[in-house]
Design a protein around this motif. Sequence first.
Motif, PDB file in Angstrom:
ATOM      1  N   ASN A   1       0.814  -1.216   0.000  1.00  0.00           N
ATOM      2  CA  ASN A   1       0.000   0.000   0.000  1.00  0.00           C
ATOM      3  C   ASN A   1       0.848   1.267   0.000  1.00  0.00           C
ATOM      4  OD1 ASN A   1      -2.780   0.179  -0.398  1.00  0.00           O
ATOM      5  ND2 ASN A   1      -3.126   1.037   1.630  1.00  0.00           N
ATOM      6  N   GLU A   2       2.079   1.166  -0.484  1.00  0.00           N
ATOM      7  CA  GLU A   2       2.979   2.310  -0.536  1.00  0.00           C
ATOM      8  C   GLU A   2       3.398   2.606  -1.980  1.00  0.00           C
ATOM      9  OE1 GLU A   2       5.163   2.112   3.805  1.00  0.00           O
ATOM     10  OE2 GLU A   2       6.121   1.086   2.131  1.00  0.00           O
ATOM     11  N   PHE A   3       3.795   3.842  -2.219  1.00  0.00           N
ATOM     12  CA  PHE A   3       4.254   4.230  -3.549  1.00  0.00           C
ATOM     13  C   PHE A   3       5.406   5.223  -3.421  1.00  0.00           C
ATOM     14  CE2 PHE A   3       1.230   7.388  -2.244  1.00  0.00           C
ATOM     15  CZ  PHE A   3       1.640   8.586  -2.807  1.00  0.00           C
ATOM     16  N   ILE A   4       6.171   5.363  -4.487  1.00  0.00           N
ATOM     17  CA  ILE A   4       7.294   6.286  -4.515  1.00  0.00           C
ATOM     18  C   ILE A   4       7.000   7.355  -5.555  1.00  0.00           C
ATOM     19  CG2 ILE A   4       8.631   4.954  -6.210  1.00  0.00           C
ATOM     20  CD1 ILE A   4      11.133   5.677  -4.536  1.00  0.00           C
ATOM     21  N   HIS A   5       7.352   8.611  -5.231  1.00  0.00           N
ATOM     22  CA  HIS A   5       7.025   9.711  -6.139  1.00  0.00           C
ATOM     23  C   HIS A   5       7.898  10.922  -5.843  1.00  0.00           C
ATOM     24  CE1 HIS A   5       4.176  11.894  -3.135  1.00  0.00           C
ATOM     25  NE2 HIS A   5       4.927  11.035  -2.469  1.00  0.00           N
ATOM     26  N   SER A   6       7.857  11.889  -6.759  1.00  0.00           N
ATOM     27  CA  SER A   6       8.508  13.184  -6.556  1.00  0.00           C
ATOM     28  C   SER A   6       7.381  14.170  -6.255  1.00  0.00           C
ATOM     29  CB  SER A   6       9.289  13.582  -7.810  1.00  0.00           C
ATOM     30  OG  SER A   6      10.023  14.774  -7.581  1.00  0.00           O
ATOM     31  N   PRO A   7       7.170  14.554  -5.003  1.00  0.00           N
ATOM     32  CA  PRO A   7       5.946  15.224  -4.569  1.00  0.00           C
ATOM     33  C   PRO A   7       5.674  16.608  -5.180  1.00  0.00           C
ATOM     34  CG  PRO A   7       7.111  14.254  -2.713  1.00  0.00           C
ATOM     35  CD  PRO A   7       8.048  14.235  -3.872  1.00  0.00           C
ATOM     36  N   ASN A   8       6.487  17.592  -4.820  1.00  0.00           N
ATOM     37  CA  ASN A   8       6.257  18.956  -5.294  1.00  0.00           C
ATOM     38  C   ASN A   8       7.465  19.825  -4.959  1.00  0.00           C
ATOM     39  OD1 ASN A   8       5.876  19.484  -2.468  1.00  0.00           O
ATOM     40  ND2 ASN A   8       3.740  18.893  -2.680  1.00  0.00           N
ATOM     41  N   PRO A   9       7.495  21.074  -5.460  1.00  0.00           N
ATOM     42  CA  PRO A   9       8.650  21.946  -5.201  1.00  0.00           C
ATOM     43  C   PRO A   9       8.973  22.061  -3.721  1.00  0.00           C
ATOM     44  CG  PRO A   9       7.235  22.921  -6.869  1.00  0.00           C
ATOM     45  CD  PRO A   9       6.496  21.727  -6.341  1.00  0.00           C
ATOM     46  N   GLY A  10      10.257  21.992  -3.416  1.00  0.00           N
ATOM     47  CA  GLY A  10      10.713  22.078  -2.035  1.00  0.00           C
ATOM     48  C   GLY A  10      10.808  20.735  -1.342  1.00  0.00           C
ATOM     49  N   ARG A  11      10.320  19.684  -1.995  1.00  0.00           N
ATOM     50  CA  ARG A  11      10.398  18.351  -1.408  1.00  0.00           C
ATOM     51  C   ARG A  11      11.275  17.436  -2.262  1.00  0.00           C
ATOM     52  NH1 ARG A  11       4.569  16.199   0.049  1.00  0.00           N
ATOM     53  NH2 ARG A  11       5.867  14.556   0.975  1.00  0.00           N
ATOM     54  N   LYS A  12      11.518  16.247  -1.765  1.00  0.00           N
ATOM     55  CA  LYS A  12      12.385  15.290  -2.450  1.00  0.00           C
ATOM     56  C   LYS A  12      11.643  13.986  -2.720  1.00  0.00           C
ATOM     57  CE  LYS A  12      16.490  17.225  -0.208  1.00  0.00           C
ATOM     58  NZ  LYS A  12      17.672  16.957   0.671  1.00  0.00           N
ATOM     59  N   VAL A  13      12.202  13.171  -3.597  1.00  0.00           N
ATOM     60  CA  VAL A  13      11.601  11.876  -3.912  1.00  0.00           C
ATOM     61  C   VAL A  13      11.414  11.110  -2.604  1.00  0.00           C
ATOM     62  CG1 VAL A  13      11.896   9.684  -5.124  1.00  0.00           C
ATOM     63  CG2 VAL A  13      12.597  11.818  -6.225  1.00  0.00           C
ATOM     64  N   ALA A  14      10.207  10.582  -2.407  1.00  0.00           N
ATOM     65  CA  ALA A  14       9.871   9.971  -1.117  1.00  0.00           C
ATOM     66  C   ALA A  14       8.895   8.820  -1.297  1.00  0.00           C
ATOM     67  CB  ALA A  14       9.266  11.028  -0.193  1.00  0.00           C
ATOM     68  N   ILE A  15       8.696   8.088  -0.215  1.00  0.00           N
ATOM     69  CA  ILE A  15       7.708   7.007  -0.163  1.00  0.00           C
ATOM     70  C   ILE A  15       6.553   7.453   0.723  1.00  0.00           C
ATOM     71  CG2 ILE A  15       7.251   4.665   0.679  1.00  0.00           C
ATOM     72  CD1 ILE A  15      10.131   3.952  -0.039  1.00  0.00           C
ATOM     73  N   ASN A  16       5.351   7.261   0.241  1.00  0.00           N
ATOM     74  CA  ASN A  16       4.154   7.578   1.021  1.00  0.00           C
ATOM     75  C   ASN A  16       3.161   6.421   0.951  1.00  0.00           C
ATOM     76  OD1 ASN A  16       5.166  10.560   0.264  1.00  0.00           O
ATOM     77  ND2 ASN A  16       3.911  10.651   2.100  1.00  0.00           N
ATOM     78  N   SER A  17       2.157   6.475   1.809  1.00  0.00           N
ATOM     79  CA  SER A  17       1.137   5.430   1.853  1.00  0.00           C
ATOM     80  C   SER A  17      -0.132   5.890   1.165  1.00  0.00           C
ATOM     81  CB  SER A  17       0.822   5.063   3.307  1.00  0.00           C
ATOM     82  OG  SER A  17      -0.304   4.203   3.377  1.00  0.00           O
ATOM     83  N   LEU A  18      -0.780   4.965   0.477  1.00  0.00           N
ATOM     84  CA  LEU A  18      -2.064   5.262  -0.153  1.00  0.00           C
ATOM     85  C   LEU A  18      -3.152   5.488   0.892  1.00  0.00           C
ATOM     86  CD1 LEU A  18      -2.075   2.703  -3.119  1.00  0.00           C
ATOM     87  CD2 LEU A  18      -1.762   5.176  -3.260  1.00  0.00           C
ATOM     88  N   ASN A  19      -2.876   5.136   2.145  1.00  0.00           N
ATOM     89  CA  ASN A  19      -3.853   5.333   3.218  1.00  0.00           C
ATOM     90  C   ASN A  19      -3.839   6.750   3.773  1.00  0.00           C
ATOM     91  OD1 ASN A  19      -4.832   2.691   3.171  1.00  0.00           O
ATOM     92  ND2 ASN A  19      -3.229   1.958   4.544  1.00  0.00           N
ATOM     93  N   GLU A  20      -2.796   7.527   3.435  1.00  0.00           N
ATOM     94  CA  GLU A  20      -2.748   8.909   3.902  1.00  0.00           C
ATOM     95  C   GLU A  20      -3.902   9.688   3.269  1.00  0.00           C
ATOM     96  OE1 GLU A  20       1.204  10.669   3.641  1.00  0.00           O
ATOM     97  OE2 GLU A  20       2.063   8.652   3.680  1.00  0.00           O
ATOM     98  N   SER A  21      -4.494  10.567   4.048  1.00  0.00           N
ATOM     99  CA  SER A  21      -5.766  11.195   3.655  1.00  0.00           C
ATOM    100  C   SER A  21      -5.742  11.859   2.283  1.00  0.00           C
ATOM    101  CB  SER A  21      -6.188  12.207   4.724  1.00  0.00           C
ATOM    102  OG  SER A  21      -5.196  13.208   4.883  1.00  0.00           O
ATOM    103  N   TRP A  22      -4.706  12.649   1.971  1.00  0.00           N
ATOM    104  CA  TRP A  22      -4.689  13.360   0.691  1.00  0.00           C
ATOM    105  C   TRP A  22      -4.639  12.377  -0.465  1.00  0.00           C
ATOM    106  CZ3 TRP A  22      -2.314  14.000  -3.927  1.00  0.00           C
ATOM    107  CH2 TRP A  22      -2.624  15.148  -4.662  1.00  0.00           C
ATOM    108  N   TYR A  23      -3.746  11.400  -0.372  1.00  0.00           N
ATOM    109  CA  TYR A  23      -3.586  10.444  -1.471  1.00  0.00           C
ATOM    110  C   TYR A  23      -4.813   9.537  -1.595  1.00  0.00           C
ATOM    111  CZ  TYR A  23       1.150  12.200  -1.122  1.00  0.00           C
ATOM    112  OH  TYR A  23       2.233  13.036  -1.080  1.00  0.00           O
ATOM    113  N   LYS A  24      -5.424   9.242  -0.465  1.00  0.00           N
ATOM    114  CA  LYS A  24      -6.617   8.396  -0.491  1.00  0.00           C
ATOM    115  C   LYS A  24      -7.785   9.108  -1.186  1.00  0.00           C
ATOM    116  CE  LYS A  24      -9.312   5.449   2.624  1.00  0.00           C
ATOM    117  NZ  LYS A  24      -9.466   5.001   4.034  1.00  0.00           N
ATOM    118  N   SER A  25      -7.932  10.396  -0.910  1.00  0.00           N
ATOM    119  CA  SER A  25      -9.053  11.133  -1.483  1.00  0.00           C
ATOM    120  C   SER A  25      -8.802  11.608  -2.912  1.00  0.00           C
ATOM    121  CB  SER A  25      -9.379  12.347  -0.597  1.00  0.00           C
ATOM    122  OG  SER A  25      -8.283  13.252  -0.551  1.00  0.00           O
TER     123      SER A  25
END
Length: 304
Positions: A270-294
Amino acid sequence: MNDYKKAVAAAIISAGFIFSSVFGTSAMAASQGTVTGSGVRLRSKPSTSSSILTNAYKGDKVTVKDKSGNWYNVVFNGKAGWMSADYIKISSGSIATASRGNTAVAPGWVTANGGLILRKSPSTSGARITVMPKGSQVTVLSEENGWSQVKYGNYSGWASSKYITKTKPVSNVTSSSRSSSISSQIVAFAEQQLGKPYVHGAAGPNAFDCSGLTYYIYKKFGYSIPRTSDGQGFGSYAPTVAKSDLQPGDLIVFKSSGSGYHMGIYIGGNEFIHSPNPGRKVAINSLNESWYKSHYIQAKRVVR
């Protein structure tokens, strides 16, 4: 008569020594331990002359699996080896001894469709070591409270017993095995990009925007996909798959601000890797996190 008794006694002592040498390692139920010294060495064998695998420090947690003399067989940070018992405090009570037959090593196979996370400790909060794709064969070393301690390739750690079967699955077609292997390589290569900065319009190798990262990774393995996020998310180059059928290596699509879209690569668990947005770095996040889930829209199966 005295000489006879001496001979029998010597034979008994000798036999006892041989028995101790062969069977002296006691099998134990897994227990958690805490390192009490600084720079305690994890060795390949229960001997100070054996090779050093790594060092542990005061307060580090280990899983104690076995004992031989004054050495504990432990798992530390995903590595199995031996540490001096003088520097480990058992934190889960006394260690129960058990017969070898109750701790028999057995083969197992991963059944989780989206891959199974291998962790450093038997807990969902345990640090993630890697993701084992569905169908991967593992060696089950022990089972404890719904968790299995397994060996997977060069890794050792813990995974949910719910998604490991002891029954060998019927082999699928060769192309499926090939896809699983490539997907594992894609995940591993994606993880090598962790920490690289987000730069709008960048597609590697040292910086990425979201679609630039996915474009760069798939291209590395010979897959030609659109460069833009809307092209990747809704092009006809690959079939769409249901969220419940996600597999490591799938490309996932999120609704971003305005009319934009955000991309990532599913890595299992239930995890994915991505380059989020300006000021951040390539990271791993969970699909269960509210923003990504919605904001989740769909996924594409690039590797098939």
